[in-house]
Design an enzyme around this catalytic site. Structure first.
Site, mmCIF file in Angstrom:
data_model
loop_
_atom_site.group_PDB
_atom_site.id
_atom_site.type_symbol
_atom_site.label_atom_id
_atom_site.label_comp_id
_atom_site.label_asym_id
_atom_site.label_seq_id
_atom_site.Cartn_x
_atom_site.Cartn_y
_atom_site.Cartn_z
ATOM 1 C CB ALA A 1 -3.049 34.960 94.299
ATOM 2 C CG ASN A 2 2.022 33.346 96.047
ATOM 3 O OD1 ASN A 2 1.888 33.268 97.260
ATOM 4 N ND2 ASN A 2 2.591 34.391 95.461
ATOM 5 N NE ARG A 3 -1.852 25.674 96.384
ATOM 6 C CZ ARG A 3 -3.148 25.629 96.071
ATOM 7 N NH1 ARG A 3 -4.032 26.221 96.848
ATOM 8 N NH2 ARG A 3 -3.536 25.003 94.974
#
Ligand code: CTP
Ligand code: CA
Length: 227
Positions: A33-35
């Protein structure tokens, strides 16, 4: 919140908004995932709906709930987001605020990967389709206004200007997401709106205010020519 109840300047306009991160599966219990929190995309969808637009909100797994008054399409992976956007066409505008994963794991495992006496798993990646570039370059069905985002950590304007030209979108909303700005996951944003006319730097303001201003700009751009 003031609502136009479908009588605002974007009444009758269909606008696709992508938002949030994507989750790229490794196996049934793990993902990459990413932030992205989804905050900016969610605020933009709400602001467009408040001006009367019919919003197709295609969202990855965000930290915050989708706004009310939009049609929500929930997706997990970049591939699912791509499919959902293509299904949502045609539209009068597309605003691509999602932090789409650039790569997916090739042949994600259908069962949980187990530890194996210290033997390490190897992940192989493939590049995901660029949704913004694809929509921008459609010959049939291209929305009259296509807006992308550029999250950069250095040389923001130069990178974002090149990105706009490479992808073929009309506008790019560029921002600096280096950790010291606190923008990724925060409540504020400092953006530069890049179009064929050049770069316009906006002061740092809340993501809600960025969304309101952008929605006003979109309404002005989609308004029939006066005069
Ligand atoms: N985007 C997209 N589909 C992708 C990757 C990005 O639609 N597979 C969109 C994003 O929603 C954003 C814009 O493209 O509007 C720019 O995303 P960004 O990650 O900044 O650009 P990339 O082209 O992926 O380049 P890089 O991450 O290498 O800077
Ligand atoms: Ca990217």
């Amino acid at each position: 919140v003031e609502r136009a109840f479908g009588n605002g300047p974007l009444k009758g306009k269909r606008i696709i908004v992508t938002s949030g991160p994507t989750h790229e599966p490794i196996d049934p219990v793990r993902y990459i995932a990413n932030r992205s929190s989804g905050a900016q995309g969610t605020a933009i969808a709400a602001a467009l709906a408040n001006l009367g637009a019919d919003v197709e909100f295609v969202t990855g797994p965000a930290d915050i709930p989708p706004p009310s008054g939009v049609n929500v399409v929930k997706v997990q992976s970049a591939a699912e987001m791509h499919q959902a956007v293509m299904n949502a066409l045609p539209a009068d505008a597309g605003v691509f605020a999602a932090a789409v994963a650039d790569w997916r794991v090739v042949s994600a495992s259908s069962s949980k990967i187990k530890k194996d006496n210290g033997k390490l798993p190897t992940l192989t990646f493939a590049e995901n389709a660029d949704i913004l570039a694809e929509v921008s370059q459609l010959t049939d069905n291209r929305p009259p206004l296509v807006v992308g985002f550029a999250a950069e950590t250095e040389d923001v304007i130069a990178h974002a200007t090149a990105k706009r030209e490479r992808k073929g979108c009309d506008w790019i909303v560029a921002n600096d997401v280096s950790p010291e700005t606190g923008i990724m996951g925060g409540k504020e944003n400092a953006v530069t709106l890049i179009s064929a006319d050049g770069a316009e730097e906006w002061p740092r303001m809340s993501k809600t205010e960025v969304a309101r201003r952008l929605a006003e700009r979109i309404a002005a751009a989609l308004a029939p020519e006066k005069g």
